[in-house]
Design a protein around this motif. Structure first.
Motif, PDB file in Angstrom:
ATOM      1  N   ARG A 148      10.345  -9.473  -7.798  1.00  0.00           N
ATOM      2  CA  ARG A 148       9.582  -8.773  -7.259  1.00  0.00           C
ATOM      3  C   ARG A 148       9.868  -7.305  -7.561  1.00  0.00           C
ATOM      4  N   PRO A 149       8.773  -6.261  -7.398  1.00  0.00           N
ATOM      5  CA  PRO A 149       8.943  -4.823  -7.848  1.00  0.00           C
ATOM      6  C   PRO A 149       9.934  -4.198  -6.619  1.00  0.00           C
ATOM      7  N   VAL A 150      10.596  -3.230  -6.849  1.00  0.00           N
ATOM      8  CA  VAL A 150      11.478  -2.578  -5.937  1.00  0.00           C
ATOM      9  C   VAL A 150      11.183  -1.135  -5.973  1.00  0.00           C
ATOM     10  N   LEU A 151      11.159  -0.881  -4.613  1.00  0.00           N
ATOM     11  CA  LEU A 151      11.335   0.645  -4.436  1.00  0.00           C
ATOM     12  C   LEU A 151      12.777   1.188  -4.075  1.00  0.00           C
ATOM     13  N   ALA A 152      13.376   2.080  -4.660  1.00  0.00           N
ATOM     14  CA  ALA A 152      14.807   2.451  -4.485  1.00  0.00           C
ATOM     15  C   ALA A 152      14.924   3.738  -3.963  1.00  0.00           C
ATOM     16  N   ASP A 153      15.805   3.793  -2.915  1.00  0.00           N
ATOM     17  CA  ASP A 153      16.021   5.197  -2.548  1.00  0.00           C
ATOM     18  C   ASP A 153      17.497   5.514  -2.934  1.00  0.00           C
ATOM     19  N   LEU A 154      17.301   6.550  -3.674  1.00  0.00           N
ATOM     20  CA  LEU A 154      18.789   6.962  -4.444  1.00  0.00           C
ATOM     21  C   LEU A 154      19.566   7.949  -3.814  1.00  0.00           C
ATOM     22  N   THR A 155      18.864   8.320  -2.632  1.00  0.00           N
ATOM     23  CA  THR A 155      19.538   9.547  -1.912  1.00  0.00           C
ATOM     24  C   THR A 155      21.070   9.411  -1.756  1.00  0.00           C
ATOM     25  N   SER A 156      21.450   8.468  -1.208  1.00  0.00           N
ATOM     26  CA  SER A 156      23.134   8.498  -0.990  1.00  0.00           C
ATOM     27  C   SER A 156      23.682   7.445  -2.140  1.00  0.00           C
ATOM     28  N   THR A 157      24.827   7.618  -2.417  1.00  0.00           N
ATOM     29  CA  THR A 157      25.463   6.854  -3.449  1.00  0.00           C
ATOM     30  C   THR A 157      25.158   5.466  -3.104  1.00  0.00           C
ATOM     31  N   SER A 158      25.171   4.920  -1.955  1.00  0.00           N
ATOM     32  CA  SER A 158      24.797   3.471  -1.635  1.00  0.00           C
ATOM     33  C   SER A 158      23.330   3.186  -1.649  1.00  0.00           C
ATOM     34  N   VAL A 159      22.997   2.994  -2.721  1.00  0.00           N
ATOM     35  CA  VAL A 159      21.342   2.982  -2.898  1.00  0.00           C
ATOM     36  C   VAL A 159      20.570   1.901  -2.169  1.00  0.00           C
ATOM     37  N   LYS A 160      19.425   2.159  -1.366  1.00  0.00           N
ATOM     38  CA  LYS A 160      18.766   1.341  -0.596  1.00  0.00           C
ATOM     39  C   LYS A 160      17.768   0.685  -1.487  1.00  0.00           C
ATOM     40  N   GLN A 161      17.601  -0.508  -1.484  1.00  0.00           N
ATOM     41  CA  GLN A 161      16.642  -1.077  -2.096  1.00  0.00           C
ATOM     42  C   GLN A 161      15.361  -1.783  -1.366  1.00  0.00           C
ATOM     43  N   PHE A 162      14.112  -1.553  -1.498  1.00  0.00           N
ATOM     44  CA  PHE A 162      13.226  -2.246  -0.721  1.00  0.00           C
ATOM     45  C   PHE A 162      12.103  -3.140  -1.587  1.00  0.00           C
ATOM     46  N   GLY A 163      12.283  -4.308  -1.153  1.00  0.00           N
ATOM     47  CA  GLY A 163      11.167  -5.281  -2.256  1.00  0.00           C
ATOM     48  C   GLY A 163       9.853  -4.993  -1.860  1.00  0.00           C
ATOM     49  N   LEU A 164       9.006  -5.058  -2.888  1.00  0.00           N
ATOM     50  CA  LEU A 164       7.616  -4.643  -2.591  1.00  0.00           C
ATOM     51  C   LEU A 164       6.847  -6.089  -3.075  1.00  0.00           C
ATOM     52  N   PRO A 165       5.755  -6.454  -2.420  1.00  0.00           N
ATOM     53  CA  PRO A 165       5.060  -7.810  -2.626  1.00  0.00           C
ATOM     54  C   PRO A 165       4.778  -7.849  -4.016  1.00  0.00           C
ATOM     55  N   ASN A 166       4.716  -9.053  -4.409  1.00  0.00           N
ATOM     56  CA  ASN A 166       4.305  -9.582  -5.906  1.00  0.00           C
ATOM     57  C   ASN A 166       2.866  -9.704  -5.775  1.00  0.00           C
ATOM     58  N   LEU A 167       2.661 -10.504  -4.799  1.00  0.00           N
ATOM     59  CA  LEU A 167       1.369 -11.386  -4.910  1.00  0.00           C
ATOM     60  C   LEU A 167       0.130 -10.359  -4.325  1.00  0.00           C
ATOM     61  N   PRO A 168      -0.953 -10.622  -5.000  1.00  0.00           N
ATOM     62  CA  PRO A 168      -2.040  -9.961  -4.448  1.00  0.00           C
ATOM     63  C   PRO A 168      -2.597  -9.989  -3.039  1.00  0.00           C
ATOM     64  N   LYS A 169      -3.264  -9.048  -2.386  1.00  0.00           N
ATOM     65  CA  LYS A 169      -3.935  -9.214  -1.107  1.00  0.00           C
ATOM     66  C   LYS A 169      -5.235 -10.164  -1.341  1.00  0.00           C
ATOM     67  N   ARG A 170      -5.169 -11.155  -0.580  1.00  0.00           N
ATOM     68  CA  ARG A 170      -6.383 -11.919  -0.860  1.00  0.00           C
ATOM     69  C   ARG A 170      -7.330 -12.020   0.390  1.00  0.00           C
ATOM     70  N   ALA A 171      -8.571 -12.054   0.365  1.00  0.00           N
ATOM     71  CA  ALA A 171      -9.269 -12.531   1.451  1.00  0.00           C
ATOM     72  C   ALA A 171      -9.091 -13.955   2.010  1.00  0.00           C
ATOM     73  N   PRO A 172      -9.303 -14.071   3.405  1.00  0.00           N
ATOM     74  CA  PRO A 172      -8.929 -15.509   3.719  1.00  0.00           C
ATOM     75  C   PRO A 172      -9.612 -16.735   3.132  1.00  0.00           C
ATOM     76  N   HIS A 173     -10.817 -16.395   2.441  1.00  0.00           N
ATOM     77  CA  HIS A 173     -11.607 -17.512   1.710  1.00  0.00           C
ATOM     78  C   HIS A 173     -11.032 -17.969   0.415  1.00  0.00           C
ATOM     79  N   GLU A 174     -10.130 -16.853  -0.019  1.00  0.00           N
ATOM     80  CA  GLU A 174      -9.786 -16.965  -1.374  1.00  0.00           C
ATOM     81  C   GLU A 174      -8.283 -17.928  -1.187  1.00  0.00           C
TER      82      GLU A 174
END
Lengths: 474, 412
Positions: free
Chosen positions: A135-161
């Motif tokens: 998955r794509p990652v959003l990383a916060d490099l502010t401190s030396t212990s880097v925080k990583q946040f996962g971002l969704p891979n999958l597209p947003k689909r309408a319910p019928h899809e």
């Protein structure tokens, strides 16, 4: 400050036309980026080294060793002031460099080979990265212990899809990620041709659209953030108008992305290696697979306006200078960086002030007093008396200050100039093993003198202590 | 500029001697004007007075009330004499941070001095022949020197060591040098009639400009580095585009006198050029015309450099308000002379502000510090001299000092 003296016709020209230089670099350049001011060009090589070029001298300004040797550098991203540079590599690492001293601010292992990593446009301590089969990652490099946040891979689909989506989403990963200029959203492209807009606050997908069935290779935004350029493996380059994503009233359901132009070569079915917007997004350019040319289209009508030729090799990454009509491209075989710009012929009237260039013959009309004879002293006196205008040699125009980037910013970053860059032995990827204990340099003599127009290229090699012995078989 | 254009009949005006005198000047009586000239030398103390005066007391809102009169004289006095060179000193330059003075000499050494104390910090030896020109890098860490041994050398000024690779390529004496504003390039002019552009980092020649038909006596970069000016004994000044290497403009005066130095103005819009007809000219290089001509010195055979400087009204530090606008600055032009003098002209009025008896023999170089208060000169008499600006000291000043309290009392 050369603008008032430059030919207005040349200033009006906004597409480069001729190859003007090759940048000599150790190793094979595979990716590159201009700094925001446009005075530096960072390039990464197939062997993991990073070199920053000074575009005024076309020489190496700094080397940044740090990525695992032998692993390709995938992407580079500049911080706005030009002090920090983010690099990513297939060695799983993302490195944030401080160009003031060449040190590493942060080194982050993301746990998978990186496709592309980009710095947050406002805050250089945030970055987004697209990873290989992850998955794509959003990383916060502010401190030396880097925080990583996962971002969704999958597209947003309408319910019928949703039906059958699970099967479709097997092996569905993001291949590319890019920040919008205000940093509120990330735009990703996936292996199945989907484009998603993800909020950086909620980390949720706001909107998705399917552009094609093939993987998306590259997404680029214009500087205004309202234009999107998408290169996909279906041989079509698309430009898409984006809504104003900074608008807080923008409702997710009201977003609708329409493809503005599709650029493709229907005759030869060329595929595109790499794409880029021009500085003001008026033009789109692309390098071609198995072909030596760079195609440039204008966006008003979507017509092809220029094909840049020059080097006899396929071109990889292409970049357009942020302010000037300069295009850089990496050669796939030689690994060199080629630079195109406009042709500036010498105006002969500039060399001889008594002459002017005219289009047609002009009949000379003598002025009434032209050949009157006056005593020299009187002429001299009259001339000196005429020099009564107020002259200001101190005040600098605001416009000029703006161009120099000095308005309001007291501490503008300027990269220190390192001396003896030529004498320093290049990194290991320049030496190629020839046999037991024998090495030769990869760059041969004629490559080194490419940009030179004097004999100094030869001399600096003489001073490079190690080359004398190691080069005997070269 | 020294004439205050306020009506003098306002009662409040009487407080200030200088303004009274200027008011008379307004009457344009020749006698009075002569008197004004004497009074003008008092301007330091007048200015002090005007600083004391509260703003609201000043009338006539249309004119900026904080106006300070331009001094018509400068008073640079000898502060230090730096001795040590064994032969004539060709150039002396302040470092951009103002801490050091570098001087180069025909004895093939460069000396670096502490600008505050005058102590010799380093003697840089390595050139095999006399040195004509030096230039500081913008960060004050590196000094480049051009010598008659055809090489340009770079020196680390903190250690006094020479960088191992000299810039080699000129076929004859190196005559002039300038660092680019970013410190990444050096431009050099030589007796081989070419202008070379060097990459400082690699010590490689980047570009060779087929510039002139005589030795290139002066080169300079404009403030943003996009233009290079060069001048030569062939009488031409050429402006080059740094990026393309094309000549953009050629300036030539009809007398065609050999040009010995060229300098961009601090804002980059004008060029100052010294020629061997004992003249310094200020050019508007875009329009290609002379806007000012400065004369009064003697320069017919030597390559003497000229320099821009700025000056403010004389004020002692305690007079200045913290919250005030920066004090007005005026520009002057400084140039050495072959009769041992250094001449300072006001840039606009072309009046001579000061003539300093500075050296025995020719004054070869002059450089003005960024602080508006110091200046260095060097000459064939082997010395470098440091000059400090002082308030005008004269009898009339003493007189006005005595007067000024009285004037203030009147006010109260």
């Amino acid at each position: 400050m050369n603008l008032p003296l430059s030919d207005p016709l040349l200033l009006a020209q906004d597409i480069p036309e001729t190859l003007i230089a090759n940048l000599r670099c150790p190793g094979t350049a595979v990716c590159m980026r201009f700094s925001h001011k446009g005075d530096l060009l960072a390039s990464g090589t197939a062997k993991g080294s990073i070199v920053v070029f000074d575009l005024e001298t076309n020489g190496v300004a700094r080397r940044l060793p740090g990525h695992t040797a032998g692993r390709t550098v995938q992407s580079l991203s500049w911080e706005r002031s030009g002090r920090y540079l983010l690099s990513s590599s297939v060695d799983w690492k993302v490195i944030l460099w401080d160009l003031n001293d060449g040190s590493r601010v942060r080194t982050v292992n993301l746990g998978a080979p990186v496709y592309i990593a980009e710095l947050h446009p406002q805050n250089y301590l945030w970055c987004v990265a697209a990873l290989y089969e992850y998955r794509p990652v959003l990383a916060d490099l502010t401190s030396t212990s880097v925080k990583q946040f996962g971002l969704p891979n999958l597209p947003k689909r309408a319910p019928h899809e949703q039906e059958g989506a699970e099967k479709a989403d097997a092996k569905h990963f993001a291949t590319v990620a890019a920040f919008t200029p205000c940093g509120t959203h990330v735009i990703t492209g996936t292996t199945k041709g989907w484009l998603s807009i993800i909020s950086t606050v909620t980390h949720e997908t706001v909107y998705s659209i399917r552009l094609c069935n093939k993987p998306i290779l590259l997404i680029r935004l214009s500087r205004s953030g309202r234009d999107l350029l998408v290169n996909a493996s279906d041989t079509i380059i698309r430009t898409i108008k984006l809504p104003d994503l900074t608008n807080p009233n923008l409702h997710a359901d009201s977003i609708k992305l329409d493809v503005e132009h599709k650029f493709q070569d229907v005759v030869n079915r060329l595929s595109w290696n790499h794409v880029a917007f021009s500085s003001n997004a008026d033009y789109v350019m692309a390098s071609t697979l198995m072909n030596h040319d760079i195609y440039i289209w204008e966006r008003v009508h979507g017509s092809l306006v220029k094909i840049l030729e020059g080097p006899r090799e396929e071109l990889g990454a292409v970049e357009w200078h942020p302010t000037r009509p300069i295009v850089a491209a990496t050669g796939v075989e030689s690994g060199r960086i080629h630079i195109w710009s406009i042709n500036t012929p010498q105006r002969w009237s500039a060399l001889a002030p008594d002459f002017a260039e005219v289009e047609e013959n002009i009949e000379y009309i003598e002025q009434e007093d032209e050949f009157d004879i006056h005593p020299i002293e009187e002429l001299q006196k009259r001339r000196l008396d005429q020099e009564d205008e107020e002259v200001d040699v101190l005040t600098v125009d605001d416009e000029q200050l703006e161009r120099e980037g000095g308005v309001g910013k007291t501490s503008e970053f300027r990269m220190p100039v390192l001396l003896d860059m030529g004498g320093e032995s290049d990194s290991e990827d320049e030496l190629i093993a020839m046999g037991a204990g024998q090495y030769r340099r990869k760059s041969t003599a004629h490559e080194d003198t490419d940009f030179e127009d004097g004999p100094s290229g030869y001399e600096s090699h003489g001073t490079n202590g190690t080359t004398g012995t190691k080069r005997r078989r070269a | 500029m020294s004439i205050t254009s306020t009506p003098h009949d306002s009662p409040k005006r009487k407080r200030l001697d200088s303004e009274i005198s200027h008011g008379r000047d307004y009457d344009s009586e020749a006698e009075r004007a002569k008197l004004d000239y004497a009074y003008d030398e008092d301007s330091p103390s007048d200015v002090e007075n005007s600083f004391h005066t509260p703003k609201e007391e000043r009338d006539d809102a249309s004119i900026k009330r904080r106006r300070v009169d331009r001094p018509t004289r400068l008073n640079y006095v000898l502060h230090m004499t730096l001795r040590g060179h064994k032969r004539g000193v060709a150039a002396a330059k302040f470092s951009p941070d103002g801490r050091w003075i570098a001087s180069c000499s025909a004895d093939s050494t460069i000396k670096i001095w502490n600008a505050q104390t005058g102590a010799l910090v380093h003697t840089l030896e390595g050139h095999l022949a006399g040195i004509s020109t030096i230039t500081w890098s913008p960060d004050s860490k590196v000094l480049a020197s051009g010598s008659d041994d055809k090489n340009i050398r770079l020196w680390d000024t903190t250690t006094g060591r020479c960088f191992p690779t000299p810039l080699k390529g000129h076929h004859n004496y190196v005559y002039s040098l300038a660092f680019s504003p970013k410190g990444n390039m050096i431009v050099s002019g030589s007796y081989d009639e070419a202008v070379f552009l060097w990459d400082v980092r690699t010590a490689h020649l980047m570009r060779s400009l087929p510039a002139h038909s005589d030795p290139v006596s002066g080169v300079d970069f404009v403030r943003d580095g996009t233009l290079i000016a060069s001048c030569s004994s062939d009488g031409l000044i050429r402006i080059w585009d740094t990026g393309t290497g094309q000549c953009l403009k050629t300036l030539v005066h009809e007398d065609n006198a050999p040009v010995t130095s060229v300098r961009f103005s601090p804002n980059g819009k004008f060029i100052l050029a010294a020629t061997l007809d004992s003249t310094v000219r200020l050019w508007n290089y875009v329009e290609g015309r002379v806007v000012k001509t400065y004369q009064g010195h003697k320069n017919q055979g030597f390559s003497i450099s000229s320099s821009f400087g700025t000056y403010t009204a004389d004020t002692s530090p305690d007079e200045e308000d913290d919250n005030s606008d920066p004090p007005p600055k005026w520009a002057f032009v400084a140039c050495g002379s072959e009769d041992g003098k250094t001449v300072l002209w006001d840039l606009n009025s072309k009046e001579i502000l000061q003539t300093i008896d500075s050296h025995e023999g020719v004054v070869l170089g002059v450089d003005v510090g960024m602080d508006d208060q110091t200046m260095i000169t060097c000459g064939v008499d082997k010395t470098v001299k440091v000059w400090k600006r002082q308030a005008m000291v004269s009898e009339s000043t003493e007189q006005s000092r005595q007067q000024s309290p009285r004037v203030n009392n009147d006010d109260a």
